[in-house]
Design a protein around this motif. Structure first.
Motif, PDB file in Angstrom:
ATOM      1  N   PRO A 148       0.806  -1.222   0.000  1.00 27.85           N
ATOM      2  CA  PRO A 148       0.000   0.000   0.000  1.00 27.85           C
ATOM      3  C   PRO A 148       0.838   1.271   0.000  1.00 27.85           C
ATOM      4  O   PRO A 148       0.332   2.343  -0.298  1.00 27.85           O
ATOM      5  N   SER A 149       2.119   1.169   0.289  1.00 26.57           N
ATOM      6  CA  SER A 149       2.987   2.347   0.303  1.00 26.57           C
ATOM      7  C   SER A 149       3.404   2.797  -1.094  1.00 26.57           C
ATOM      8  O   SER A 149       3.941   3.892  -1.251  1.00 26.57           O
ATOM      9  N   VAL A 150       3.154   1.993  -2.123  1.00 26.66           N
ATOM     10  CA  VAL A 150       3.587   2.342  -3.481  1.00 26.66           C
ATOM     11  C   VAL A 150       2.955   3.648  -3.974  1.00 26.66           C
ATOM     12  O   VAL A 150       3.671   4.500  -4.512  1.00 26.66           O
ATOM     13  N   PRO A 151       1.633   3.874  -3.801  1.00 27.12           N
ATOM     14  CA  PRO A 151       1.098   5.169  -4.235  1.00 27.12           C
ATOM     15  C   PRO A 151       1.739   6.356  -3.511  1.00 27.12           C
ATOM     16  O   PRO A 151       2.002   7.390  -4.120  1.00 27.12           O
ATOM     17  N   ALA A 152       2.017   6.193  -2.219  1.00 26.85           N
ATOM     18  CA  ALA A 152       2.673   7.274  -1.475  1.00 26.85           C
ATOM     19  C   ALA A 152       4.090   7.493  -2.002  1.00 26.85           C
ATOM     20  O   ALA A 152       4.536   8.634  -2.158  1.00 26.85           O
ATOM     21  N   ALA A 153       4.797   6.414  -2.292  1.00 22.35           N
ATOM     22  CA  ALA A 153       6.159   6.525  -2.834  1.00 22.35           C
ATOM     23  C   ALA A 153       6.140   7.242  -4.186  1.00 22.35           C
ATOM     24  O   ALA A 153       6.985   8.094  -4.461  1.00 22.35           O
ATOM     25  N   GLY A 154       5.163   6.901  -5.017  1.00 25.08           N
ATOM     26  CA  GLY A 154       5.033   7.566  -6.309  1.00 25.08           C
ATOM     27  C   GLY A 154       4.773   9.050  -6.162  1.00 25.08           C
ATOM     28  O   GLY A 154       5.321   9.873  -6.908  1.00 25.08           O
ATOM     29  N   THR A 155       3.957   9.409  -5.184  1.00 25.62           N
ATOM     30  CA  THR A 155       3.660  10.819  -4.947  1.00 25.62           C
ATOM     31  C   THR A 155       4.897  11.570  -4.487  1.00 25.62           C
ATOM     32  O   THR A 155       5.188  12.659  -4.987  1.00 25.62           O
ATOM     33  N   LEU A 197       7.380   3.683 -12.059  1.00 32.59           N
ATOM     34  CA  LEU A 197       6.535   3.573 -10.876  1.00 32.59           C
ATOM     35  C   LEU A 197       5.160   4.184 -11.070  1.00 32.59           C
ATOM     36  O   LEU A 197       4.153   3.641 -10.628  1.00 32.59           O
ATOM     37  N   GLY A 198       5.101   5.329 -11.719  1.00 36.65           N
ATOM     38  CA  GLY A 198       3.830   6.020 -11.900  1.00 36.65           C
ATOM     39  C   GLY A 198       3.754   7.264 -11.047  1.00 36.65           C
ATOM     40  O   GLY A 198       4.655   7.583 -10.278  1.00 36.65           O
ATOM     41  N   ASP A 199       2.634   7.958 -11.183  1.00 34.40           N
ATOM     42  CA  ASP A 199       2.452   9.259 -10.549  1.00 34.40           C
ATOM     43  C   ASP A 199       2.073   9.193  -9.081  1.00 34.40           C
ATOM     44  O   ASP A 199       2.117  10.198  -8.391  1.00 34.40           O
ATOM     45  N   GLY A 200       1.645   8.046  -8.605  1.00 36.26           N
ATOM     46  CA  GLY A 200       1.238   7.946  -7.213  1.00 36.26           C
ATOM     47  C   GLY A 200      -0.144   8.523  -6.986  1.00 36.26           C
ATOM     48  O   GLY A 200      -0.932   8.707  -7.909  1.00 36.26           O
ATOM     49  N   ALA A 201      -0.420   8.827  -5.744  1.00 35.77           N
ATOM     50  CA  ALA A 201      -1.733   9.351  -5.361  1.00 35.77           C
ATOM     51  C   ALA A 201      -1.831  10.848  -5.664  1.00 35.77           C
ATOM     52  O   ALA A 201      -0.823  11.527  -5.835  1.00 35.77           O
ATOM     53  N   GLY A 254       1.091  15.947 -11.615  1.00 35.81           N
ATOM     54  CA  GLY A 254       0.703  14.587 -11.973  1.00 35.81           C
ATOM     55  C   GLY A 254      -0.144  14.557 -13.226  1.00 35.81           C
ATOM     56  O   GLY A 254      -1.035  13.733 -13.380  1.00 35.81           O
ATOM     57  N   PHE A 255       0.135  15.445 -14.146  1.00 33.56           N
ATOM     58  CA  PHE A 255      -0.587  15.494 -15.414  1.00 33.56           C
ATOM     59  C   PHE A 255       0.271  14.799 -16.460  1.00 33.56           C
ATOM     60  O   PHE A 255       1.192  15.392 -17.002  1.00 33.56           O
ATOM     61  N   ALA A 282      -2.756  12.606  -8.216  1.00 42.05           N
ATOM     62  CA  ALA A 282      -2.294  13.099  -9.513  1.00 42.05           C
ATOM     63  C   ALA A 282      -3.481  13.668 -10.275  1.00 42.05           C
ATOM     64  O   ALA A 282      -4.597  13.154 -10.202  1.00 42.05           O
ATOM     65  N   ALA A 283      -3.230  14.743 -11.018  1.00 38.48           N
ATOM     66  CA  ALA A 283      -4.291  15.385 -11.791  1.00 38.48           C
ATOM     67  C   ALA A 283      -4.835  14.459 -12.878  1.00 38.48           C
ATOM     68  O   ALA A 283      -6.036  14.407 -13.118  1.00 38.48           O
TER      69      ALA A 283
END
Length: 138
Positions: free
Chosen positions: A7-14, A122-126, A71-72, A128-129
């Protein structure tokens, strides 16, 4: 096949996205506010690049940094901006490892290149626009 990630992956991405976006913006503002565009243009010329190239590079760094920060389509922007860092690393390679060396070293652009590629993967995380598809399953 379904895969799950912590569950920490979105936070890491952010965290990565925000830090990277701020870095790109500050990197451009350094050229504008400290070195000035004419000064940065002279540096480009001194390393064999067309001086006029500084203008699209600075524009790409500012606009790209804002897009990453928001995050666009940040993943795609990080990938598109990566060649700027590859050229920066190439330009500074003869100066050695440390970026504080005269005319800068190559470790800073190489690290930022790695961070940009990590963001792309990884991606944009949480928060993101406009999140794009991620390579790491959510």
């Amino acid at each position: 096949m379904t895969s799950s990630c912590p569950p920490s992956v979105p936070a890491a991405g952010t965290v990565l996205r925000v830090a990277l976006g701020a870095m790109w913006i500050s990197h451009a503002l350094l050229k504008v506010l400290v070195f000035t565009l004419p000064g940065a243009s002279k540096f480009f010329i001194s390393v064999g690049l067309p001086g006029v190239l500084v203008y699209p590079v600075v524009a790409a760094e500012i606009l790209g940094g804002v897009a990453i920060l928001a995050g666009f389509y940040g993943r795609q922007v990080s990938l598109l901006l990566s060649p700027i860092l590859a050229v920066a690393a190439w330009v500074h390679f003869p100066n050695g490892w440390v970026f504080t060396a005269p005319n800068g070293g190559w470790e800073y652009p190489v690290f930022l290149l790695a961070a940009s590629l990590a963001h792309w993967l990884l991606g944009d995380g949480a928060f993101a626009a406009r999140r794009s598809a991620v390579l790491v399953p959510a």
